[in-house]
Design a protein around this motif. Structure first.
Motif, short mmCIF file in Angstrom:
data_model
loop_
_atom_site.label_atom_id
_atom_site.label_comp_id
_atom_site.label_asym_id
_atom_site.label_seq_id
_atom_site.Cartn_x
_atom_site.Cartn_y
_atom_site.Cartn_z
N LEU A 71 -7.03 0.36 -5.01
CA LEU A 71 -7.38 1.27 -6.09
C LEU A 71 -6.39 2.43 -6.13
O LEU A 71 -5.74 2.73 -5.13
CB LEU A 71 -8.80 1.81 -5.89
CG LEU A 71 -9.95 0.81 -6.06
CD1 LEU A 71 -11.26 1.40 -5.54
CD2 LEU A 71 -10.09 0.40 -7.53
N PRO A 72 -6.25 3.10 -7.28
CA PRO A 72 -5.32 4.24 -7.36
C PRO A 72 -5.68 5.34 -6.37
O PRO A 72 -6.84 5.71 -6.23
CB PRO A 72 -5.49 4.72 -8.81
CG PRO A 72 -5.98 3.53 -9.56
CD PRO A 72 -6.86 2.79 -8.59
N VAL A 73 -4.67 5.85 -5.69
CA VAL A 73 -4.83 6.90 -4.69
C VAL A 73 -3.96 8.09 -5.06
O VAL A 73 -2.78 7.94 -5.36
CB VAL A 73 -4.44 6.41 -3.28
CG1 VAL A 73 -4.58 7.55 -2.26
CG2 VAL A 73 -5.28 5.22 -2.86
N VAL A 74 -4.54 9.27 -5.07
CA VAL A 74 -3.78 10.49 -5.30
C VAL A 74 -3.21 10.98 -3.97
O VAL A 74 -3.97 11.21 -3.02
CB VAL A 74 -4.66 11.61 -5.92
CG1 VAL A 74 -3.85 12.89 -6.07
CG2 VAL A 74 -5.22 11.16 -7.26
N ARG A 75 -1.90 11.11 -3.90
CA ARG A 75 -1.22 11.68 -2.73
C ARG A 75 -0.62 13.01 -3.19
O ARG A 75 0.33 13.03 -3.97
CB ARG A 75 -0.15 10.73 -2.20
CG ARG A 75 -0.73 9.46 -1.60
CD ARG A 75 0.37 8.48 -1.18
NE ARG A 75 -0.21 7.28 -0.64
CZ ARG A 75 -0.47 7.07 0.66
NH1 ARG A 75 -0.19 8.03 1.53
NH2 ARG A 75 -1.00 5.94 1.08
N SER A 133 -0.85 14.32 1.54
CA SER A 133 -2.28 14.18 1.81
C SER A 133 -2.94 13.32 0.74
O SER A 133 -2.72 13.51 -0.45
CB SER A 133 -2.96 15.55 1.84
OG SER A 133 -2.45 16.36 2.87
N CYS A 134 -3.75 12.37 1.18
CA CYS A 134 -4.51 11.53 0.25
C CYS A 134 -5.81 12.26 -0.09
O CYS A 134 -6.62 12.52 0.79
CB CYS A 134 -4.81 10.18 0.87
SG CYS A 134 -3.33 9.26 1.32
N THR A 135 -5.97 12.60 -1.33
CA THR A 135 -7.10 13.46 -1.70
C THR A 135 -8.19 12.75 -2.49
O THR A 135 -9.36 13.13 -2.40
CB THR A 135 -6.60 14.65 -2.55
OG1 THR A 135 -5.90 14.16 -3.70
CG2 THR A 135 -5.66 15.54 -1.72
N VAL A 136 -7.83 11.75 -3.28
CA VAL A 136 -8.81 11.09 -4.15
C VAL A 136 -8.47 9.60 -4.26
O VAL A 136 -7.29 9.24 -4.37
CB VAL A 136 -8.81 11.69 -5.58
CG1 VAL A 136 -9.90 11.04 -6.44
CG2 VAL A 136 -9.01 13.20 -5.55
N VAL A 137 -9.49 8.78 -4.26
CA VAL A 137 -9.36 7.37 -4.66
C VAL A 137 -10.13 7.21 -5.96
O VAL A 137 -11.30 7.59 -6.06
CB VAL A 137 -9.92 6.41 -3.59
CG1 VAL A 137 -9.93 4.98 -4.12
CG2 VAL A 137 -9.10 6.49 -2.31
#
Length: 254
Positions: A227-231, A242-246
């Motif tokens: 799934l899309p991951v916000v880094r 830092s990975c903050t949201v999936v």
């Protein structure tokens, strides 16, 4: 609030291509003029919104402006919207978002500027077309970034697992304002991955979504799921990468 350490590395998601604005290493897009998407949250001292409500509302605000006819170009409608150029300039560089707070007369002045106000259960967030990093309207430039430390008086309701869910990292501490921006990033990544038909269905339903924080084990599973991951690029509060949201949407669950 900022995090003190970089989370253990997670698998790089395939949905973050080389040109993604969420990559942390320098790219050619960093040479382009940089723009920011302003969001203003209405926070009165005596009656602030709940944190989770503010996060959900901020994410919906980002989706709302992305899909607004004023933001769309000629290839997406009958003509180019008045915000389309600014939206293109913003999306052609790093997708920065800044959340500021307003109350009383400040909020009324902020609402007089061109933009869109999105309401949640009690939260109100106004989103504006992108502006240059150093070109904020004076009514917004004087608003405070700090002071968005919202709380949930009660634990948020369980997320609707049949619908879109923005999963917030349990490993990265963020102020409410920072978390609102990250939720907006997550919603935008999901939007980019959807087909036009899927986008239309989500828009017509009013952009329903949930925001939740999983336990550490579930977070690892989500981050490795494709799934899309916000880094985060690490401009404020959190360490670069830092990975903050999936961003979890039913249409993206392969």
């Amino acid at each position: 609030m900022s995090s003190d350490s970089i989370p253990e590395p997670l698998p790089a998601p395939s949905v973050v291509p080389a040109g993604s604005p969420f990559r942390t290493e320098p790219t050619a897009r960093d040479e382009a003029p940089q723009f920011v998407l302003p969001l203003v949250v209405h926070i009165e001292k005596a009656d602030p919104p709940a944190r989770n409500d503010a996060l959900v509302t901020a994410a919906r605000a980002v989706l709302t402006i992305l899909s607004d006819p004023r933001s769309l170009g000629e290839d997406e409608g009958a003509g180019e919207g008045e915000w389309a150029r600014a939206m293109r300039d913003w999306q052609d560089a790093r997708i920065r978002k800044v959340v500021r707070r307003a109350r009383g007369a400040e909020w009324r002045k902020a609402c007089a500027l061109p933009g869109i106000t999105v309401t949640g259960e009690r939260a109100e967030v106004r989103v504006y077309p992108p502006v240059p990093l150093d070109g904020w309207p004076k009514e917004l430039a004087k608003l405070q970034v700090s002071g968005t430390d919202l709380e949930d008086a009660e634990p948020p309701a369980a997320p609707d697992l049949d619908g879109p869910v923005l999963w917030m990292s349990p490993e990265t501490a963020m102020s409410a304002g920072k978390a609102m921006a990250q939720a907006g990033h997550g919603a935008q990544l999901a939007w980019w991955e959807l087909s036009e038909t899927e986008r239309k269905a989500w828009r017509e339903a009013g952009f329903p979504l949930s925001v939740a924080t999983p336990d550490a084990r579930h977070w690892r599973e989500l981050a490795a799921s494709g799934l899309p991951v916000v880094r985060d690029a690490g401009f404020t509060e959190v360490a670069p990468g830092s990975c903050t949201v999936v961003a979890d949407h039913p249409a993206l669950r392969r």
